[in-house]
Scaffold this motif. Structure first.
Motif, PDB file in Angstrom:
ATOM      1  N   ASP A  36      -9.966 -77.187 -70.610  1.00  0.00           N
ATOM      2  CA  ASP A  36      -9.125 -76.710 -71.702  1.00  0.00           C
ATOM      3  C   ASP A  36      -9.589 -77.191 -73.075  1.00  0.00           C
ATOM      4  O   ASP A  36      -9.122 -76.677 -74.089  1.00  0.00           O
ATOM      5  CB  ASP A  36      -7.666 -77.121 -71.472  1.00  0.00           C
ATOM      6  N   THR A  37     -10.496 -78.147 -73.148  1.00  0.00           N
ATOM      7  CA  THR A  37     -10.972 -78.635 -74.445  1.00  0.00           C
ATOM      8  C   THR A  37     -12.290 -78.012 -74.869  1.00  0.00           C
ATOM      9  O   THR A  37     -12.695 -78.160 -76.014  1.00  0.00           O
ATOM     10  CB  THR A  37     -11.140 -80.162 -74.430  1.00  0.00           C
ATOM     11  N   CYS A  59     -11.664 -69.670 -73.156  1.00  0.00           N
ATOM     12  CA  CYS A  59     -10.663 -70.313 -74.025  1.00  0.00           C
ATOM     13  C   CYS A  59      -9.365 -69.514 -74.089  1.00  0.00           C
ATOM     14  O   CYS A  59      -8.282 -70.093 -74.189  1.00  0.00           O
ATOM     15  CB  CYS A  59     -11.228 -70.503 -75.427  1.00  0.00           C
ATOM     16  N   LYS A  64      -6.193 -70.397 -76.336  1.00  0.00           N
ATOM     17  CA  LYS A  64      -6.891 -70.987 -77.479  1.00  0.00           C
ATOM     18  C   LYS A  64      -8.007 -70.070 -77.945  1.00  0.00           C
ATOM     19  O   LYS A  64      -8.320 -69.074 -77.310  1.00  0.00           O
ATOM     20  CB  LYS A  64      -7.476 -72.354 -77.091  1.00  0.00           C
ATOM     21  N   ALA A  82     -16.040 -75.530 -78.238  1.00  0.00           N
ATOM     22  CA  ALA A  82     -14.739 -76.185 -78.156  1.00  0.00           C
ATOM     23  C   ALA A  82     -13.654 -75.125 -78.143  1.00  0.00           C
ATOM     24  O   ALA A  82     -13.783 -74.082 -78.780  1.00  0.00           O
ATOM     25  CB  ALA A  82     -14.533 -77.124 -79.341  1.00  0.00           C
ATOM     26  N   ARG A  84      -9.996 -74.379 -79.341  1.00  0.00           N
ATOM     27  CA  ARG A  84      -9.049 -74.883 -80.338  1.00  0.00           C
ATOM     28  C   ARG A  84      -7.778 -74.056 -80.312  1.00  0.00           C
ATOM     29  O   ARG A  84      -7.773 -72.906 -79.905  1.00  0.00           O
ATOM     30  CB  ARG A  84      -9.670 -74.783 -81.731  1.00  0.00           C
TER      31      ARG A  84
END
Length: 99
Positions: A36-37, A59, A64, A82, A84
């Motif tokens: 998830d990051t 994502c 995200k 990433a 976000r």
């Protein structure tokens, strides 16, 4: 009794020395790995798959948006990204492609 213990120690050491070390299977990383990051995508995958769409779909599964961080453009390199949270001012959540 000490002679038997010493003989066993020598025999076990000899067996361990004679077997070649094979740690390659421990370092294997899949071509796409993430949570998830964020995640990483193998650079060799970039020639066969649209890595942007792969990262966006990954994502979006967590609600995200994606931000690409770095690219190592060589054999064995990775593309890192990433995940976000949706930026302020966005009215809708990211679209998730359902195939």
């Amino acid at each position: 009794m000490r002679m038997i213990g010493a003989a066993c120690l020598v025999a076990i050491s000899g067996m361990l020395v004679s077997v070649p070390a094979q740690a390659d299977w421990l370092n294997w990383v899949p071509p796409f790995k993430g949570n998830d990051t964020g995640g990483i995508i193998a650079y060799s995958t970039a020639t066969t798959v649209d890595v942007r769409q792969l990262a966006v779909d990954h994502c979006a599964g967590y609600g995200k948006v994606v931000k690409f961080l770095s690219v190592e453009p060589h054999d064995g390199g990775y593309i890192s990204f990433a995940c976000r949270w949706v930026p302020y001012g966005a009215n809708e959540r990211p679209l998730r492609a359902a195939y």
